[in-house]
Structures are given as C-alpha cells and as structure tokens.
Write a protein that holds these residues in place. Structure first.
Motif, PDB file in Angstrom:
ATOM      1  N   LEU A   1      24.497  43.165  31.796  1.00 17.94           N
ATOM      2  CA  LEU A   1      25.647  43.916  32.274  1.00 17.94           C
ATOM      3  C   LEU A   1      25.296  44.637  33.573  1.00 17.94           C
ATOM      4  O   LEU A   1      24.173  45.130  33.738  1.00 17.94           O
ATOM      5  N   GLU A   2      26.260  44.689  34.489  1.00 15.21           N
ATOM      6  CA  GLU A   2      26.065  45.329  35.787  1.00 15.21           C
ATOM      7  C   GLU A   2      27.053  46.485  35.944  1.00 15.21           C
ATOM      8  O   GLU A   2      28.128  46.469  35.337  1.00 15.21           O
ATOM      9  N   PRO A   3      26.706  47.472  36.794  1.00 15.17           N
ATOM     10  CA  PRO A   3      27.678  48.532  37.077  1.00 15.17           C
ATOM     11  C   PRO A   3      28.876  47.959  37.820  1.00 15.17           C
ATOM     12  O   PRO A   3      28.758  46.939  38.513  1.00 15.17           O
ATOM     13  N   THR A   4      30.016  48.601  37.695  1.00 17.17           N
ATOM     14  CA  THR A   4      31.222  48.076  38.339  1.00 17.17           C
ATOM     15  C   THR A   4      31.064  48.022  39.862  1.00 17.17           C
ATOM     16  O   THR A   4      31.688  47.190  40.521  1.00 17.17           O
ATOM     17  N   THR A   5      30.229  48.903  40.420  1.00 19.83           N
ATOM     18  CA  THR A   5      30.026  48.897  41.877  1.00 19.83           C
ATOM     19  C   THR A   5      29.301  47.644  42.339  1.00 19.83           C
ATOM     20  O   THR A   5      29.334  47.315  43.531  1.00 19.83           O
ATOM     21  N   SER A   6      28.643  46.938  41.437  1.00 20.90           N
ATOM     22  CA  SER A   6      27.911  45.720  41.799  1.00 20.90           C
ATOM     23  C   SER A   6      28.746  44.457  41.613  1.00 20.90           C
ATOM     24  O   SER A   6      28.327  43.376  42.014  1.00 20.90           O
ATOM     25  N   LEU A   7      29.911  44.594  41.008  1.00 23.06           N
ATOM     26  CA  LEU A   7      30.753  43.419  40.770  1.00 23.06           C
ATOM     27  C   LEU A   7      31.438  42.998  42.065  1.00 23.06           C
ATOM     28  O   LEU A   7      31.738  43.839  42.920  1.00 23.06           O
ATOM     29  N   PRO A   8      31.699  41.709  42.233  1.00 24.24           N
ATOM     30  CA  PRO A   8      32.316  41.232  43.483  1.00 24.24           C
ATOM     31  C   PRO A   8      33.727  41.782  43.677  1.00 24.24           C
ATOM     32  O   PRO A   8      34.447  42.020  42.713  1.00 24.24           O
ATOM     33  N   ASP A   9      34.088  41.977  44.949  1.00 22.03           N
ATOM     34  CA  ASP A   9      35.415  42.510  45.267  1.00 22.03           C
ATOM     35  C   ASP A   9      36.511  41.469  45.072  1.00 22.03           C
ATOM     36  O   ASP A   9      37.647  41.805  44.771  1.00 22.03           O
ATOM     37  N   SER A  10      36.158  40.212  45.278  1.00 18.03           N
ATOM     38  CA  SER A  10      37.145  39.139  45.120  1.00 18.03           C
ATOM     39  C   SER A  10      36.612  38.094  44.153  1.00 18.03           C
ATOM     40  O   SER A  10      35.409  37.828  44.108  1.00 18.03           O
TER      41      SER A  10
ATOM     42  N   ARG B   1      39.520  30.869  38.798  1.00 13.44           N
ATOM     43  CA  ARG B   1      38.921  30.627  37.487  1.00 13.44           C
ATOM     44  C   ARG B   1      38.272  31.888  36.951  1.00 13.44           C
ATOM     45  O   ARG B   1      38.412  32.215  35.768  1.00 13.44           O
ATOM     46  N   GLN B   2      37.567  32.615  37.819  1.00 10.15           N
ATOM     47  CA  GLN B   2      36.957  33.872  37.388  1.00 10.15           C
ATOM     48  C   GLN B   2      38.029  34.880  36.972  1.00 10.15           C
ATOM     49  O   GLN B   2      37.864  35.589  35.982  1.00 10.15           O
ATOM     50  N   GLN B   3      39.118  34.937  37.722  1.00  7.22           N
ATOM     51  CA  GLN B   3      40.209  35.843  37.376  1.00  7.22           C
ATOM     52  C   GLN B   3      40.775  35.519  36.003  1.00  7.22           C
ATOM     53  O   GLN B   3      41.036  36.422  35.199  1.00  7.22           O
ATOM     54  N   ARG B   4      40.950  34.230  35.716  1.00  3.78           N
ATOM     55  CA  ARG B   4      41.464  33.822  34.404  1.00  3.78           C
ATOM     56  C   ARG B   4      40.505  34.209  33.299  1.00  3.78           C
ATOM     57  O   ARG B   4      40.913  34.704  32.244  1.00  3.78           O
ATOM     58  N   ASN B   5      39.218  33.984  33.527  1.00  6.08           N
ATOM     59  CA  ASN B   5      38.226  34.290  32.497  1.00  6.08           C
ATOM     60  C   ASN B   5      38.113  35.797  32.245  1.00  6.08           C
ATOM     61  O   ASN B   5      37.981  36.234  31.103  1.00  6.08           O
ATOM     62  N   VAL B   6      38.161  36.588  33.313  1.00 10.59           N
ATOM     63  CA  VAL B   6      38.102  38.050  33.154  1.00 10.59           C
ATOM     64  C   VAL B   6      39.341  38.538  32.413  1.00 10.59           C
ATOM     65  O   VAL B   6      39.256  39.365  31.500  1.00 10.59           O
TER      66      VAL B   6
END
Length: 202
Positions: A126-135, A139-144
């Motif tokens: 798990l990563e902090p939210t500040t490390s997650l990609p901005d875009s 497919r990633q959007q669907r999975n999230v």
C-alpha cells in the motif's frame, strides 16, 4: 482459485474432517474444542456453503449485486453439525472520518493496490495517496471504481446509515469490517470511531 466447484467442495469437506478429528490424519497437538469453518462466498462458494451447512462470508462485488444469491443460500441451506440455520457475514471496508472526502481518501490505497493486482497478478504494498498517479487509464479507472463500489466511507452518521442499508439489502447476520490503508494511525482512529458509533446504537 481456478478449481472447479466439485474440487472446492471436496477440499472443504477434507478440512472439516480434519478439524473434527474424522480424517485419516489428526491435529498435533490434538484439539478437543469446536473450530468453526467458514466459506468465502465468491463464485460457487455460497451454493457450496448452503449444501455443506456452513456459514458464508460475502464481500467484494457480490455485495453490490441483488439479493437473489443470498436468498438462495438461505432457501437451500442444509443444517449441519456446526450450524442449524444459515449464517451470512457481509464483509466490507468501512472508514470513518470527519468528512466523506477524508474517509474516501483512506480507502484509495487499498483500491489502487487491488487495481494494480488485476493488471500485474501481484498485490503491491500500500502507498500513501500522495504517491498515487494523478491520471489513470480507463482500465485502471474501472478497476479502482470496482474496488471502491462496496466500500462504506463517511462520517459516523453516514456510515451507520450505510451499514443499516447493507443489513437490509443482504439480510446479513453480521458485518465484518476489513478496512486497510497506508496510514495505520488513521486506520486505528477510524476503527475506534466505528466501534464507538456502533456501541452507541446498542
């Protein structure tokens, strides 16, 4: 995970025989008490749990589906030595914070990791939210979005309302909170607030 339902059911039977002392091998050290067995209600799990007379734990996308699967579990349940009546546990991530946006932010690290695991086959740290990609890719959007769909997040009042709705929709006998996030201090605070909010309703 790819085993056919027949093999899955046989494996559960083998574990039950082992735990109850009826298998060809026995536990060491011996255990004379009752060890409950639960079935994860994904795929054919609910049907197998009903046939074997075992409690079922349901989580993930199945929680957002209609009540038909839960109704079938109850209507086809066969009593067993462990359980006389069907028993359903609804398992979901629950986050409590000062605002819905803060609570939702706590759920993002786990949702992102779930999304990545679907793409790579490995569950990342798990990563902090500040490390997650901005875009994100589509497919990633669907999975999230799929990972976030069953999550309950908000203030105490919002969370209690969502839990009540989940109980009504699923008819669950028990709610299991499986929340996980990068910030463990925030997670402990969320869990404490959830426990206090639930206790205040009892």
């Amino acid at each position: 995970m790819s085993a056919p339902p027949k093999d899955f059911a046989s494996a559960i039977e083998a574990v039950r025989e082992y735990l109850t002392g009826r298998a060809d091998i026995t536990m060491r050290p011996a255990h004379n008490g009752h060890i409950p067995l639960f079935v994860l209600g994904t795929g054919s799990g609910l049907k197998i749990a009903a046939r074997l007379g075992l409690p079922a734990v349901v989580g993930g996308p199945l929680l957002t589906a209609g009540p038909e699967a839960f109704d079938e579990y109850r209507s086809t349940f066969c009593p067993s030595e462990q359980l006389d009546e069907p028993y359903l546990i609804a398992s979901t991530e629950i986050f409590v914070a000062d605002s819905p946006s803060e609570a939702r932010e706590l759920s993002l690290p786990e949702a992102w990791a779930m999304s990545e695991s679907r793409l790579t086959g490995a569950f990342p740290p798990l990563e902090p939210t500040t490390s997650l990609p901005d875009s994100l890719t589509q497919r990633q959007q669907r999975n999230v979005a799929k990972a976030l769909a069953p999550v309950i997040a908000g203030t105490e009042d919002q969370v209690l309302s969502a839990i009540s709705e989940l109980l009504v929709r699923t008819g669950a006998d028990e709610i299991m909170s499986t929340a996980s996030t990068f910030d463990t201090t925030a997670l402990y605070t969320s869990d404490a607030r959830l426990a206090a909010a639930v206790a205040a309703t009892l």
